[in-house]
Design an enzyme around this catalytic site. Structure first.
Site, PDB file in Angstrom:
ATOM      1  CB  SER A 142      -0.843  -0.027   1.282  1.00  0.00           C
ATOM      2  OG  SER A 142      -1.441   1.226   1.524  1.00  0.00           O
ATOM      3  CE1 TYR A 155      -4.480  -2.251   4.966  1.00  0.00           C
ATOM      4  CE2 TYR A 155      -3.341  -0.187   4.533  1.00  0.00           C
ATOM      5  CZ  TYR A 155      -4.041  -1.288   4.075  1.00  0.00           C
ATOM      6  OH  TYR A 155      -4.278  -1.446   2.731  1.00  0.00           O
TER       7      TYR A 155
HETATM    8  P1  NAD Z   1     -11.736  -6.320  -0.312  1.00  0.00           P
HETATM    9  O1  NAD Z   1     -12.339  -6.190   1.036  1.00  0.00           O
HETATM   10  O2  NAD Z   1     -12.519  -5.913  -1.520  1.00  0.00           O
HETATM   11  O3  NAD Z   1     -11.234  -7.819  -0.554  1.00  0.00           O
HETATM   12  C1  NAD Z   1     -10.487  -8.506   0.406  1.00  0.00           C
HETATM   13  C2  NAD Z   1     -10.703  -9.995   0.226  1.00  0.00           C
HETATM   14  O4  NAD Z   1      -9.851 -10.664   1.183  1.00  0.00           O
HETATM   15  C3  NAD Z   1     -12.146 -10.450   0.491  1.00  0.00           C
HETATM   16  O5  NAD Z   1     -12.583 -11.286  -0.560  1.00  0.00           O
HETATM   17  C4  NAD Z   1     -12.022 -11.226   1.811  1.00  0.00           C
HETATM   18  O6  NAD Z   1     -12.960 -12.302   1.908  1.00  0.00           O
HETATM   19  C5  NAD Z   1     -10.597 -11.729   1.740  1.00  0.00           C
HETATM   20  N1  NAD Z   1     -10.049 -12.080   3.046  1.00  0.00           N
HETATM   21  C6  NAD Z   1     -10.144 -11.369   4.199  1.00  0.00           C
HETATM   22  N2  NAD Z   1      -9.566 -12.054   5.192  1.00  0.00           N
HETATM   23  C7  NAD Z   1      -9.091 -13.204   4.674  1.00  0.00           C
HETATM   24  C8  NAD Z   1      -8.402 -14.320   5.198  1.00  0.00           C
HETATM   25  N3  NAD Z   1      -8.090 -14.407   6.507  1.00  0.00           N
HETATM   26  N4  NAD Z   1      -8.050 -15.336   4.372  1.00  0.00           N
HETATM   27  C9  NAD Z   1      -8.387 -15.278   3.049  1.00  0.00           C
HETATM   28  N5  NAD Z   1      -9.066 -14.263   2.493  1.00  0.00           N
HETATM   29  C10 NAD Z   1      -9.403 -13.233   3.309  1.00  0.00           C
HETATM   30  O7  NAD Z   1     -10.354  -5.490  -0.212  1.00  0.00           O
HETATM   31  P2  NAD Z   1      -9.396  -4.845  -1.328  1.00  0.00           P
HETATM   32  O8  NAD Z   1      -9.534  -3.375  -1.222  1.00  0.00           O
HETATM   33  O9  NAD Z   1      -9.547  -5.522  -2.623  1.00  0.00           O
HETATM   34  O10 NAD Z   1      -7.973  -5.184  -0.675  1.00  0.00           O
HETATM   35  C11 NAD Z   1      -7.114  -6.179  -1.181  1.00  0.00           C
HETATM   36  C12 NAD Z   1      -5.700  -5.868  -0.721  1.00  0.00           C
HETATM   37  O11 NAD Z   1      -5.305  -4.588  -1.241  1.00  0.00           O
HETATM   38  C13 NAD Z   1      -5.507  -5.769   0.791  1.00  0.00           C
HETATM   39  O12 NAD Z   1      -4.282  -6.349   1.151  1.00  0.00           O
HETATM   40  C14 NAD Z   1      -5.495  -4.286   1.044  1.00  0.00           C
HETATM   41  O13 NAD Z   1      -4.781  -3.958   2.213  1.00  0.00           O
HETATM   42  C15 NAD Z   1      -4.772  -3.820  -0.197  1.00  0.00           C
HETATM   43  N6  NAD Z   1      -4.958  -2.404  -0.500  1.00  0.00           N
HETATM   44  C16 NAD Z   1      -6.194  -1.908  -0.733  1.00  0.00           C
HETATM   45  C17 NAD Z   1      -6.338  -0.572  -1.019  1.00  0.00           C
HETATM   46  C18 NAD Z   1      -7.670   0.044  -1.260  1.00  0.00           C
HETATM   47  O14 NAD Z   1      -7.741   1.294  -1.296  1.00  0.00           O
HETATM   48  N7  NAD Z   1      -8.731  -0.722  -1.479  1.00  0.00           N
HETATM   49  C19 NAD Z   1      -5.206   0.258  -1.067  1.00  0.00           C
HETATM   50  C20 NAD Z   1      -3.962  -0.288  -0.836  1.00  0.00           C
HETATM   51  C21 NAD Z   1      -3.846  -1.628  -0.552  1.00  0.00           C
END
Ligand code: NAD
Length: 260
Positions: A142, A155
């Site tokens: 991130s 985080y």
């Molecule tokens: P999201 O909530 O849309 O998807 C996350 C997925 O992870 C879900 O399908 C959930 O069921 C799954 N998950 C949660 N806990 C789990 C576990 N213990 N085992 C297996 N699966 C699990 O989130 P997203 O925004 O797509 O985030 C995905 C990644 O991107 C994360 O690591 C997040 O930190 C990172 N990220 C997101 C953003 C953002 O702005 N959305 C920015 C930077 C980084």
């Protein structure tokens, strides 16, 4: 010939958001996507959608914090497709609270999903990657791998930690032709972020609109959210890169929020 023809990629957390977009794009470019997620029903839906346009995907139930689940899920993928070429360690959650009142249970939960999950999935995949003498691991970091924000102590800690894990794997994996890199997105409008907007508004005492404009997108060059497609393109660039020239690196995809 497409970039990932015949390749097998495990993407954790691929039932939603960024992970789903990565799985879809990987399949569009010829790869077998393994959708590993806590939510098996949603993972199956993603797999069904992918099956309409890509090579056979596989949905596996996986809690990335559970050692046996991870070992079993990766073994199921290897058994089905015979190899593991790419791991995208993406599963993650967000919990926002001021540091002074952060519940220890939430601290541990968040670190476990992001860091234990990255470690356990990496270790399980390396068994196959080292044996076949090739592989590429991409961690979803991130901007918070490089920067801090209020309310996000575990985080920010976890996302910085992924850079360290990546660098160790880059060094250990090199002799086995295994690479490791980190993609660091800015804010992407997924369920993870939608949930945070009202929570941050409450904690900071500002409107939801202010959270979007003055917290999330304040330092971007154009006031725009990063998209899941933007992140998928960066991930697949690392995943498909053919040599150790690109290993141990991190790439920020954030509309200029953070500049290296
Ligand atoms: P999201 O909530 O849309 O998807 C996350 C997925 O992870 C879900 O399908 C959930 O069921 C799954 N998950 C949660 N806990 C789990 C576990 N213990 N085992 C297996 N699966 C699990 O989130 P997203 O925004 O797509 O985030 C995905 C990644 O991107 C994360 O690591 C997040 O930190 C990172 N990220 C997101 C953003 C953002 O702005 N959305 C920015 C930077 C980084």
């Amino acid at each position: 010939m497409a970039r990932f023809d015949g390749k097998v990629g495990i993407i954790t957390g691929a039932a939603s958001g960024i992970g789903r977009a990565i799985a879809e794009q990987f399949a569009r470019e010829g790869g077998h996507a393994v959708i590993a997620d806590l939510d098996l029903d949603a993972a199956r839906k993603t797999a069904s959608a992918i099956a309409t346009f890509g090579p056979a995907p596989l949905a596996v139930s996986m809690d990335v914090t559970d050692e046996q689940h991870v070992e079993d899920g990766v073994a199921a993928a290897a058994e089905r497709f015979g190899r593991i070429d790419v791991l995208v360690s993406n599963a993650g959650i967000q919990i926002v609270r001021p540091l002074a009142e952060f519940p220890f249970s939430d601290w541990k939960k968040l670190l476990s999903i992001h860091l234990d999950g990255a470690f356990l999935t990496t270790r399980a995949c390396l068994k196959y990657m080292y044996a076949q003498k090739s592989g590429s691991v991409v961690y979803i970091g991130s901007v918070h791998s490089k920067e801090a924000s209020k309310l996000k102590a575990p985080y920010v800690t976890a996302k910085h930690g992924l850079i360290g894990l990546c660098k160790v794997l880059a060094k250990e994996g090199a002799e086995h032709n295994v690479r490791a890199n980190v993609v660091c997105p800015g804010f992407v409008r997924t369920p993870l972020v939608e949930k945070q907007i009202p929570e941050q508004a409450k904690e900071l005492g500002i409107s939801e609109d202010d959270v979007v404009r003055n917290v999330m997108l304040k330092d971007t060059v154009d006031g725009e959210f990063t998209t899941v497609e933007d992140v998928a393109a960066a991930v697949l660039h690392f995943a498909g890169f053919p040599s150790n020239a690109l290993t141990g690196q991190s790439m920020v995809v954030s509309h200029g929020w953070f500049m290296q």
